[in-house]
Design a protein around this motif. Structure first.
Motif, PDB file in Angstrom:
ATOM      1  N   LYS A   1       0.831  -1.211   0.000  1.00  0.00           N
ATOM      2  CA  LYS A   1       0.000   0.000   0.000  1.00  0.00           C
ATOM      3  C   LYS A   1       0.867   1.264   0.000  1.00  0.00           C
ATOM      4  N   ALA A   2       1.925   1.250   0.816  1.00  0.00           N
ATOM      5  CA  ALA A   2       2.799   2.426   0.910  1.00  0.00           C
ATOM      6  C   ALA A   2       3.578   2.655  -0.385  1.00  0.00           C
ATOM      7  N   VAL A   3       4.072   1.582  -0.980  1.00  0.00           N
ATOM      8  CA  VAL A   3       4.805   1.717  -2.244  1.00  0.00           C
ATOM      9  C   VAL A   3       3.867   2.167  -3.356  1.00  0.00           C
ATOM     10  N   GLU A   4       2.645   1.664  -3.351  1.00  0.00           N
ATOM     11  CA  GLU A   4       1.659   2.072  -4.350  1.00  0.00           C
ATOM     12  C   GLU A   4       1.461   3.592  -4.340  1.00  0.00           C
ATOM     13  N   GLU A   5       1.519   4.188  -3.154  1.00  0.00           N
ATOM     14  CA  GLU A   5       1.330   5.633  -3.020  1.00  0.00           C
ATOM     15  C   GLU A   5       2.456   6.428  -3.684  1.00  0.00           C
ATOM     16  N   THR A   6       3.612   5.802  -3.913  1.00  0.00           N
ATOM     17  CA  THR A   6       4.737   6.517  -4.534  1.00  0.00           C
ATOM     18  C   THR A   6       4.570   6.655  -6.044  1.00  0.00           C
ATOM     19  N   GLY A   7       3.617   5.922  -6.617  1.00  0.00           N
ATOM     20  CA  GLY A   7       3.289   6.129  -8.019  1.00  0.00           C
ATOM     21  C   GLY A   7       3.906   5.210  -9.055  1.00  0.00           C
ATOM     22  N   PRO A   8       4.294   3.967  -8.726  1.00  0.00           N
ATOM     23  CA  PRO A   8       4.787   3.074  -9.783  1.00  0.00           C
ATOM     24  C   PRO A   8       3.646   2.677 -10.710  1.00  0.00           C
ATOM     25  N   ASP A   9       3.998   2.233 -11.898  1.00  0.00           N
ATOM     26  CA  ASP A   9       2.989   1.817 -12.877  1.00  0.00           C
ATOM     27  C   ASP A   9       2.627   0.342 -12.722  1.00  0.00           C
ATOM     28  N   TRP A  10       3.641  -0.458 -12.418  1.00  0.00           N
ATOM     29  CA  TRP A  10       3.456  -1.901 -12.250  1.00  0.00           C
ATOM     30  C   TRP A  10       4.041  -2.340 -10.914  1.00  0.00           C
ATOM     31  N   MET A  11       3.498  -3.418 -10.364  1.00  0.00           N
ATOM     32  CA  MET A  11       4.047  -4.015  -9.156  1.00  0.00           C
ATOM     33  C   MET A  11       4.181  -5.517  -9.397  1.00  0.00           C
TER      34      MET A  11
ATOM     35  N   TYR B   1      -3.809  -7.227   0.985  1.00  0.00           N
ATOM     36  CA  TYR B   1      -4.025  -6.030   0.163  1.00  0.00           C
ATOM     37  C   TYR B   1      -3.258  -6.185  -1.146  1.00  0.00           C
ATOM     38  N   LEU B   2      -3.924  -5.932  -2.243  1.00  0.00           N
ATOM     39  CA  LEU B   2      -3.295  -5.915  -3.563  1.00  0.00           C
ATOM     40  C   LEU B   2      -3.480  -4.536  -4.172  1.00  0.00           C
ATOM     41  N   PRO B   3      -2.506  -4.063  -4.928  1.00  0.00           N
ATOM     42  CA  PRO B   3      -2.600  -2.704  -5.473  1.00  0.00           C
ATOM     43  C   PRO B   3      -3.749  -2.564  -6.462  1.00  0.00           C
ATOM     44  N   ILE B   4      -4.354  -1.390  -6.453  1.00  0.00           N
ATOM     45  CA  ILE B   4      -5.451  -1.111  -7.381  1.00  0.00           C
ATOM     46  C   ILE B   4      -5.091   0.018  -8.348  1.00  0.00           C
ATOM     47  N   ARG B   5      -4.042   0.788  -8.020  1.00  0.00           N
ATOM     48  CA  ARG B   5      -3.647   1.908  -8.884  1.00  0.00           C
ATOM     49  C   ARG B   5      -2.598   1.524  -9.908  1.00  0.00           C
ATOM     50  N   CYS B   6      -1.982   0.363  -9.739  1.00  0.00           N
ATOM     51  CA  CYS B   6      -0.969  -0.048 -10.712  1.00  0.00           C
ATOM     52  C   CYS B   6      -1.229  -1.495 -11.136  1.00  0.00           C
ATOM     53  N   HIS B   7      -0.694  -1.846 -12.290  1.00  0.00           N
ATOM     54  CA  HIS B   7      -0.881  -3.196 -12.809  1.00  0.00           C
ATOM     55  C   HIS B   7      -0.113  -4.205 -11.956  1.00  0.00           C
ATOM     56  N   ARG B   8      -0.698  -5.381 -11.821  1.00  0.00           N
ATOM     57  CA  ARG B   8      -0.090  -6.459 -11.044  1.00  0.00           C
ATOM     58  C   ARG B   8       0.557  -7.463 -12.001  1.00  0.00           C
ATOM     59  N   VAL B   9       1.839  -7.711 -11.770  1.00  0.00           N
ATOM     60  CA  VAL B   9       2.622  -8.608 -12.631  1.00  0.00           C
ATOM     61  C   VAL B   9       3.030  -9.837 -11.822  1.00  0.00           C
ATOM     62  N   GLY B  10       2.666 -11.012 -12.290  1.00  0.00           N
ATOM     63  CA  GLY B  10       3.102 -12.243 -11.651  1.00  0.00           C
ATOM     64  C   GLY B  10       4.384 -12.724 -12.302  1.00  0.00           C
TER      65      GLY B  10
ATOM     66  N   SER C   1      -5.434 -15.908 -11.112  1.00  0.00           N
ATOM     67  CA  SER C   1      -6.761 -15.666 -10.555  1.00  0.00           C
ATOM     68  C   SER C   1      -6.656 -15.115  -9.140  1.00  0.00           C
ATOM     69  N   GLU C   2      -5.821 -15.737  -8.309  1.00  0.00           N
ATOM     70  CA  GLU C   2      -5.710 -15.343  -6.907  1.00  0.00           C
ATOM     71  C   GLU C   2      -5.145 -13.933  -6.741  1.00  0.00           C
ATOM     72  N   LEU C   3      -4.170 -13.587  -7.579  1.00  0.00           N
ATOM     73  CA  LEU C   3      -3.520 -12.272  -7.473  1.00  0.00           C
ATOM     74  C   LEU C   3      -4.132 -11.239  -8.415  1.00  0.00           C
ATOM     75  N   ARG C   4      -5.138 -11.674  -9.183  1.00  0.00           N
ATOM     76  CA  ARG C   4      -5.815 -10.787 -10.150  1.00  0.00           C
ATOM     77  C   ARG C   4      -4.783 -10.085 -11.039  1.00  0.00           C
ATOM     78  N   LEU C   5      -3.980 -10.894 -11.686  1.00  0.00           N
ATOM     79  CA  LEU C   5      -2.846 -10.387 -12.454  1.00  0.00           C
ATOM     80  C   LEU C   5      -3.276  -9.694 -13.740  1.00  0.00           C
ATOM     81  N   ASN C   6      -2.473  -8.703 -14.121  1.00  0.00           N
ATOM     82  CA  ASN C   6      -2.635  -8.017 -15.408  1.00  0.00           C
ATOM     83  C   ASN C   6      -1.603  -8.468 -16.434  1.00  0.00           C
TER      84      ASN C   6
END
Length: 210
Positions: free
Chosen positions: A19-29, A47-56, A71-76
């Motif tokens: 959550k804290a890293v997401e606030e710094t503004g990355p595009d992907w996690m 908690y999974l990020p909602i502002r950036c894409h999730r990469v498995g 499916s579990e991590l709702r990957l992009n």
């Protein structure tokens, strides 16, 4: 490198840190789904990020395992970081409908040539050039970025491998027409899978501003 580059922060696991890293503004996690990694995500974070894409991130996985974690991590995106063949990348895309990132380990110009079969695979959206090492990524070591001038194909790539807080100026000065972003991980950590939020915030600010 232009200021609109993609910034991927890889090796995330702890909910509050995510959550804290997401606030710094990355595009992907990036979430590493491989038991051989100290940053392995064995269970889904609360908690999974909602502002950036999730990469498995996977290393020589089965397709069933990728489907389950996607499916579990709702990957992009699916990042394949092992010895997966172009044909396997195609199968993963067909099974998940997700775009594929294929990591290529780089040391010399010879290694650039190994990426050619992946460049001709439409299902692979991006390459990721990482440092060749005895482990599978996460070494904290850099390769000589100059060898990437030998890469003359159309497939866009991300620059990875040992990029740290002191590399902002070097990243901004790196110039390649197909480089669309960077991947950061171990050199921004206080412990495996625990990122230094202030360091990431400062780094992103530096590379995105004149």
């Amino acid at each position: 490198m232009n200021s609109g580059m993609i910034v991927k922060v890889c090796g995330m696991r702890q909910p509050q840190n995510i959550k804290a890293v997401e606030e710094t503004g990355p595009d992907w996690m990036g979430f590493i789904c491989w038991e051989g990694s100290k940053r392995n995500v064995a269970t889904t974070p609360s908690y999974l990020p909602i502002r950036c894409h999730r990469v498995g991130v996977f290393v020589n996985p089965s397709i069933d395992f990728i489907i389950q974690r996607a499916s579990e991590l709702r990957l992009n995106y699916i990042q394949l970081h092992g010895n997966e063949t172009p044909n396997f990348c195609i199968q993963v895309h067909q099974a998940t409908s997700l775009p594929i990132i294929k990591a290529i380990s780089i040391n010399t110009e010879f290694d650039i040539a190994q990426s050619m079969p992946y460049c001709d695979t439409e299902e692979i959206e991006y390459l990721l050039f990482d440092t060749k090492c005895t482990s599978v990524g996460g070494s904290g070591e850099q390769f000589d970025w100059d060898v990437l001038q030998a890469y003359d194909r159309q497939k866009p790539f991300l620059l990875s491998g040992g990029i740290g807080p002191d590399d902002a100026k070097r990243v901004k000065e790196f110039n390649h027409p197909r480089c669309i972003g960077i991947d950061i991980n171990s050199r921004f950590e206080t412990a495996p899978a625990m990122k230094d939020v202030e360091a990431i915030q400062q780094f992103i600010h530096e590379i995105r501003n004149p």
